[in-house]
Design an enzyme around this catalytic site. Structure first.
Site, PDB file in Angstrom:
ATOM      1  N   CYS A  16     -55.344 -67.663  18.726  1.00  0.00           N
ATOM      2  CA  CYS A  16     -56.754 -67.446  18.389  1.00  0.00           C
ATOM      3  C   CYS A  16     -57.373 -68.744  17.861  1.00  0.00           C
ATOM      4  O   CYS A  16     -56.690 -69.544  17.215  1.00  0.00           O
ATOM      5  CB  CYS A  16     -56.879 -66.356  17.334  1.00  0.00           C
ATOM      6  N   CYS A  25     -59.400 -65.339  21.765  1.00  0.00           N
ATOM      7  CA  CYS A  25     -59.745 -64.582  20.559  1.00  0.00           C
ATOM      8  C   CYS A  25     -60.190 -65.514  19.441  1.00  0.00           C
ATOM      9  O   CYS A  25     -59.921 -66.716  19.492  1.00  0.00           O
ATOM     10  CB  CYS A  25     -58.554 -63.736  20.101  1.00  0.00           C
TER      11      CYS A  25
END
Ligand code: 2NF
Length: 250
Positions: A81, A163
């Protein structure tokens, strides 16, 4: 009776890169053994076979995402992420940046992007060989060609996997800084998952010495902002982000 036969199909684009198979295999080993050995074992022989099987002996103008599914399943490699970097019309600069920021990833810093970057390929329905003479051009022959479908498929997965805060380097020295027909505008933006992507951070970079053409306040960037708003993704934009700006001077 003498029958007229159509000449062998001649596409408008350049043909398969010479020694494609060996290049793919070499890049796969380089990536998995040297660039990112921490990924663990990957079967490069199997991966390259799945790659070529996706397009050999098939009509290069009717390629599908399904053709590349077996390859995709062998090369699953999610990026952490906050570390995804998209680019559009700024390939060199984006890759210069991830060379310095080793923790960030463009698609070409993942296995499949690394293997395929800069190469061309297509097959022929009447032969088990690659077509080294010509391949369909995506503008002049067909958009569903084996090469474009590959990039659409891997770009889609790359975006779906992203993400946190995701980033994009855009080229502010051209008119369409955000181009809705580009892979970024067509595929990546629409495959971000709003439930796990907090924000898209754009960096609009201007070539040194060029007349500024587009910046964060331009209508093309505003278009991107509106698209993301409709998709419930926060957008932020910065002109000439310093760490990348410095790379333009070397
Ligand atoms: O070659 C690559 N490494 C590649 C190709 C296509 C897409 C990488 N991507 C991924 C990257 F991850 C980036 O985040 O998509 C993003 C960049 O693609 P873009 O279309 O937004 O950026 P451009 O600079 O406009 O295009 C990159 C290259 O792809 C070609 C284009 O001519 C250029 O060489 N290209 C773009 N769309 C198509 C298409 N539909 C295409 N080639 C064939 N078919």
């Amino acid at each position: 009776i003498l029958m007229w036969r159509p000449p062998l199909k001649q596409w408008k684009g350049e043909g398969t890169t010479a020694h494609l198979y060996e290049i793919l295999l070499g890049r796969c080993y380089t990536y998995t053994q040297i660039v990112r050995p921490e990924l663990g074992h990957k079967d490069c022989q199997k991966i390259v076979k799945a790659f070529t099987k996706a397009f050999l002996s098939k009509d290069p103008c009717s390629s599908t995402e399904q053709d590349y599914q077996p390859l995709m399943e062998l090369t699953d490699e999610p990026v952490p992420c906050n570390k995804t970097l998209f680019w559009s019309k700024s390939s060199e600069l984006a890759h210069d940046y991830t060379r310095v920021r080793q923790d960030m990833f463009t698609l070409e810093d993942t296995l499949l992007g690394y293997m395929a970057d800069g190469l061309k390929w297509c097959g022929d329905p009447g032969s088990s060989e690659m077509n080294y003479h010509s391949c369909p051009d995506w503008r002049e022959d067909c958009s569903n060609n084996s090469f474009s479908v590959f990039w659409n498929t891997v770009s889609k997965r790359f975006a779906e996997d992203a993400c946190g805060v995701v980033h994009v380097v855009l080229n502010g020295s051209i008119r369409n800084t955000f181009d809705e027909r580009s892979t970024f505008g067509r595929v990546e933006v629409f495959n971000l998952h709003p439930e796990k992507v907090n924000r898209l951070q754009a960096w609009v970079m201007h070539d040194i010495g060029s007349v500024h053409s587009d910046s964060c306040s331009s209508s093309s960037i505003n278009n991107l902002k509106q698209i993301l708003k409709r998709r419930s993704i926060t957008f932020s934009c910065q002109n000439n982000y310093r760490p990348i700006r410095l790379l333009q001077c070397v």
